[in-house]
Design a protein around this motif. Sequence first.
Motif, mmCIF file in Angstrom:
data_model
loop_
_atom_site.group_PDB
_atom_site.id
_atom_site.type_symbol
_atom_site.label_atom_id
_atom_site.label_comp_id
_atom_site.label_asym_id
_atom_site.label_seq_id
_atom_site.Cartn_x
_atom_site.Cartn_y
_atom_site.Cartn_z
ATOM 1 N N ASP A 74 14.305 1.100 -0.089
ATOM 2 C CA ASP A 74 13.918 0.297 -1.259
ATOM 3 C C ASP A 74 15.109 -0.433 -1.882
ATOM 4 O O ASP A 74 14.947 -1.498 -2.471
ATOM 5 C CB ASP A 74 13.320 1.210 -2.348
ATOM 6 C CG ASP A 74 11.846 1.509 -2.098
ATOM 7 O OD1 ASP A 74 11.235 0.790 -1.297
ATOM 8 O OD2 ASP A 74 11.320 2.465 -2.710
ATOM 9 N N ASP A 75 16.309 0.190 -1.790
ATOM 10 C CA ASP A 75 17.480 -0.395 -2.461
ATOM 11 C C ASP A 75 18.251 -1.366 -1.562
ATOM 12 O O ASP A 75 19.365 -1.776 -1.895
ATOM 13 C CB ASP A 75 18.412 0.721 -2.950
ATOM 14 C CG ASP A 75 18.844 1.625 -1.809
ATOM 15 O OD1 ASP A 75 19.280 1.097 -0.773
ATOM 16 O OD2 ASP A 75 18.745 2.863 -1.945
ATOM 17 N N ALA A 76 17.666 -1.729 -0.409
ATOM 18 C CA ALA A 76 18.389 -2.618 0.522
ATOM 19 C C ALA A 76 18.392 -4.060 0.022
ATOM 20 O O ALA A 76 17.506 -4.463 -0.737
ATOM 21 C CB ALA A 76 17.712 -2.572 1.890
ATOM 22 N N ASP A 77 19.378 -4.816 0.477
ATOM 23 C CA ASP A 77 19.357 -6.274 0.310
ATOM 24 C C ASP A 77 18.397 -6.778 1.401
ATOM 25 O O ASP A 77 18.739 -6.776 2.593
ATOM 26 C CB ASP A 77 20.790 -6.808 0.513
ATOM 27 C CG ASP A 77 20.843 -8.325 0.534
ATOM 28 O OD1 ASP A 77 19.809 -8.970 0.817
ATOM 29 O OD2 ASP A 77 21.940 -8.869 0.304
ATOM 30 N N LEU A 78 17.193 -7.183 0.989
ATOM 31 C CA LEU A 78 16.143 -7.465 1.981
ATOM 32 C C LEU A 78 16.467 -8.671 2.868
ATOM 33 O O LEU A 78 16.154 -8.672 4.055
ATOM 34 C CB LEU A 78 14.793 -7.685 1.289
ATOM 35 C CG LEU A 78 14.123 -6.447 0.694
ATOM 36 C CD1 LEU A 78 12.668 -6.742 0.373
ATOM 37 C CD2 LEU A 78 14.207 -5.235 1.606
ATOM 38 N N GLY B 141 7.947 0.791 -1.237
ATOM 39 C CA GLY B 141 8.136 -0.156 -2.342
ATOM 40 C C GLY B 141 8.484 -1.578 -1.901
ATOM 41 O O GLY B 141 8.254 -2.532 -2.657
ATOM 42 N N VAL B 142 9.041 -1.736 -0.711
ATOM 43 C CA VAL B 142 9.430 -3.090 -0.267
ATOM 44 C C VAL B 142 8.690 -3.494 1.014
ATOM 45 O O VAL B 142 8.981 -4.542 1.597
ATOM 46 C CB VAL B 142 10.969 -3.195 -0.042
ATOM 47 C CG1 VAL B 142 11.723 -3.062 -1.355
ATOM 48 C CG2 VAL B 142 11.470 -2.172 0.982
ATOM 49 N N TYR B 143 7.742 -2.678 1.423
ATOM 50 C CA TYR B 143 7.100 -2.880 2.731
ATOM 51 C C TYR B 143 6.464 -4.276 2.860
ATOM 52 O O TYR B 143 6.765 -5.022 3.797
ATOM 53 C CB TYR B 143 6.044 -1.790 2.952
ATOM 54 C CG TYR B 143 5.455 -1.760 4.340
ATOM 55 C CD1 TYR B 143 6.014 -0.977 5.337
ATOM 56 C CD2 TYR B 143 4.340 -2.532 4.662
ATOM 57 C CE1 TYR B 143 5.479 -0.941 6.620
ATOM 58 C CE2 TYR B 143 3.800 -2.509 5.936
ATOM 59 C CZ TYR B 143 4.367 -1.706 6.911
ATOM 60 O OH TYR B 143 3.828 -1.694 8.188
ATOM 61 N N GLU B 144 5.594 -4.624 1.906
ATOM 62 C CA GLU B 144 4.860 -5.894 2.051
ATOM 63 C C GLU B 144 5.812 -7.083 1.976
ATOM 64 O O GLU B 144 5.681 -8.040 2.730
ATOM 65 C CB GLU B 144 3.744 -6.022 0.991
ATOM 66 C CG GLU B 144 2.642 -4.965 1.110
ATOM 67 C CD GLU B 144 1.919 -4.949 2.475
ATOM 68 O OE1 GLU B 144 1.951 -5.974 3.192
ATOM 69 O OE2 GLU B 144 1.360 -3.890 2.853
ATOM 70 N N PHE C 169 6.746 0.527 10.505
ATOM 71 C CA PHE C 169 6.207 1.810 10.045
ATOM 72 C C PHE C 169 6.501 1.914 8.547
ATOM 73 O O PHE C 169 7.532 1.444 8.091
ATOM 74 C CB PHE C 169 6.895 2.984 10.759
ATOM 75 C CG PHE C 169 6.740 2.997 12.257
ATOM 76 C CD1 PHE C 169 7.462 2.111 13.067
ATOM 77 C CD2 PHE C 169 5.892 3.898 12.881
ATOM 78 C CE1 PHE C 169 7.336 2.123 14.451
ATOM 79 C CE2 PHE C 169 5.757 3.922 14.262
ATOM 80 C CZ PHE C 169 6.480 3.027 15.049
ATOM 81 N N ARG C 170 5.622 2.575 7.800
ATOM 82 C CA ARG C 170 5.837 2.722 6.361
ATOM 83 C C ARG C 170 6.315 4.150 6.091
ATOM 84 O O ARG C 170 5.837 5.082 6.741
ATOM 85 C CB ARG C 170 4.498 2.499 5.653
ATOM 86 C CG ARG C 170 4.548 2.343 4.159
ATOM 87 C CD ARG C 170 3.125 2.282 3.620
ATOM 88 N NE ARG C 170 2.359 1.190 4.213
ATOM 89 C CZ ARG C 170 2.109 0.023 3.615
ATOM 90 N NH1 ARG C 170 2.560 -0.192 2.387
ATOM 91 N NH2 ARG C 170 1.402 -0.906 4.217
ATOM 92 N N PHE C 171 7.283 4.333 5.143
ATOM 93 C CA PHE C 171 7.660 5.706 4.758
ATOM 94 C C PHE C 171 7.854 5.778 3.256
ATOM 95 O O PHE C 171 8.056 4.759 2.588
ATOM 96 C CB PHE C 171 8.918 6.168 5.509
ATOM 97 C CG PHE C 171 10.201 5.522 5.054
ATOM 98 C CD1 PHE C 171 10.644 4.342 5.630
ATOM 99 C CD2 PHE C 171 10.982 6.090 4.046
ATOM 100 C CE1 PHE C 171 11.828 3.737 5.211
ATOM 101 C CE2 PHE C 171 12.171 5.508 3.627
ATOM 102 C CZ PHE C 171 12.588 4.313 4.213
ATOM 103 N N ASP C 172 7.811 7.030 2.736
ATOM 104 C CA ASP C 172 7.928 7.208 1.291
ATOM 105 C C ASP C 172 9.309 7.660 0.865
ATOM 106 O O ASP C 172 9.893 7.088 -0.030
ATOM 107 C CB ASP C 172 6.868 8.213 0.793
ATOM 108 C CG ASP C 172 5.488 7.587 0.862
ATOM 109 O OD1 ASP C 172 5.367 6.421 0.436
ATOM 110 O OD2 ASP C 172 4.558 8.230 1.380
ATOM 111 N N ASP C 173 9.863 8.721 1.476
ATOM 112 C CA ASP C 173 11.181 9.136 0.999
ATOM 113 C C ASP C 173 12.185 9.269 2.149
ATOM 114 O O ASP C 173 11.830 9.248 3.326
ATOM 115 C CB ASP C 173 11.096 10.398 0.123
ATOM 116 C CG ASP C 173 10.669 11.608 0.918
ATOM 117 O OD1 ASP C 173 11.010 11.680 2.110
ATOM 118 O OD2 ASP C 173 9.985 12.476 0.351
#
Length: 490
Positions: free
Chosen positions: A271-275, A305-308, A401-405
């Motif tokens: 989530d904290d990546a520079d997308l 949090g940043v998947y979509e 793939f989606r992940f939560d933590d």
Amino acid sequence: MTKRYELSELIRSDNFIDGKWVAASGGKRFAVTNPATGETIAQVAESDAADAHAATDAAARAFPAWRDALPKDRASVLHRWHALMVENADELGRLISLEQGKPFAEGRGEVMYGASYVAWFADEATRIYGDIIPQQQRGKGMSAVKEPIGIVAAITPWNFPLAMIARKIAPALAAGCTVVGKPAEDTPLTALALVMLAHEAGVPPGVLNLISASRENAVPAVADWLADSRVRKITFTGSTPVGKYLARESAGTLKKLSLELGGNAPFIVFDDADLDAAVTGLLAAKFRNGGQTCVCPNRVYVQAGVYERFADLLSTRVAALKVAPATDTAAQIGPMINARAIDKIARHVEDAVNRGARVLTGGKRLPELGLNYYAPTVLADATPDMQLSCEETFGPVVPLFRFDDEADAIRAANDTPFGLASYFYSQDVRRIDRVARRLEAGIVGINEGALASEAAPFGGVKESGYGREGSKYGLDDYLSIKYLCQGGLE
Ligand code: NAD
């Protein structure tokens, strides 16, 4: 003095044994074809065990003199070879494009990449130090010296027809070993051209020998090296099943092995990546050589949090990639290597879609461009039961793939028998430290998608193999340590 060759002069179709170009002993040949068109480029030697044996005989005769040559003289030969590769980079790059299909800019880039290992090991040849061991007993001197291991058999894959073999021959020759080699059946021409330049550079007859064979005949030819006790080392880059076979079959003569095998690289976006940086890094890592590299991300894990947003950014960039023949200067992705490769890609995408993946872009063959083209593809909603999660797709397909933590991502990334490359994007320094230490891989890219360098140790853990290529560690695989103990010194 270097010399520039025309492409036609670089295309050799015979084996190179004992400093001479010779036809296969059985007189047979097989066709090397252009993967974009199916056209035959050359008919090369169809070698068998007799040719492999002749190569070993030559390497055995040449070994004592090459072993005893001054390291600086071996280094000079390698530097001349490097200069010839650089001088002929355009034509070698064209040859790679012709037989392998990658765009010319990538083909030329591969030449410079392969050449960088030759220059690196030319320098390393003069730095093979041993140790004086501090005295343990009065009157006894102890030291450790490094010696070339002997004859090395090098077996390479088709995806980097020049770099993979250069990365093996250069350290072997620097160490004082002699070499017998067999490139992949799809792409032997670049390796033969490289050997021609090595000869031109002054590599003495018998020091470097190369034979070609179709896949069918590669088995008996290589089996001759596996059984021959004069061959002291196998250096192999290719698939894990073949690597395991070589390890089993060479056990009879207990050879040293370096195995650079398959990968199934994870790429994690937190989530904290520079997308934007993560998308750029993924494009660089994934689409090099059309996705046909062992370090290509095969499984992309994106935090919920940043998947979509990540999926949107990525799909837009992937849809804009230009797929075209290697001859088109704008091409970013060329054809896949052969029908077998493109069938596997199509099978993986079909399996994923049947199990619920969504195609965001691509997802189809491109027959209008020629043979073996596949559209760069992004798949959302990938899950671990899909074939592309367990096996290298080796093509231009990105499953998301989606992940939560964090713990889930690390568990999923490590849930594979392979451990070659891995990548992750995060801007949290503590997370960077934690994740880098916990990923089970020989190579970790942190906020970076382009990892290759001759100065870095390249290799895997787990079923991705063992041994390292490049860097100060790369020579060790070609050396053995001899302990000298001298008494009566007082
Ligand atoms: P492959 O294993 O099918 O073939 C590699 C080489 O082994 C070829 O020269 C082939 O002719 C030879 N070979 C195949 N079967 C043999 C047998 N029974 N006996 C003797 N020789 C045999 O691999 P490939 O399809 O050419 O290459 C793709 C694979 O290589 C992928 O798995 C990829 O990940 C891996 N690879 C790894 C690295 C790395 O550095 N780790 C680099 C590039 C490619």
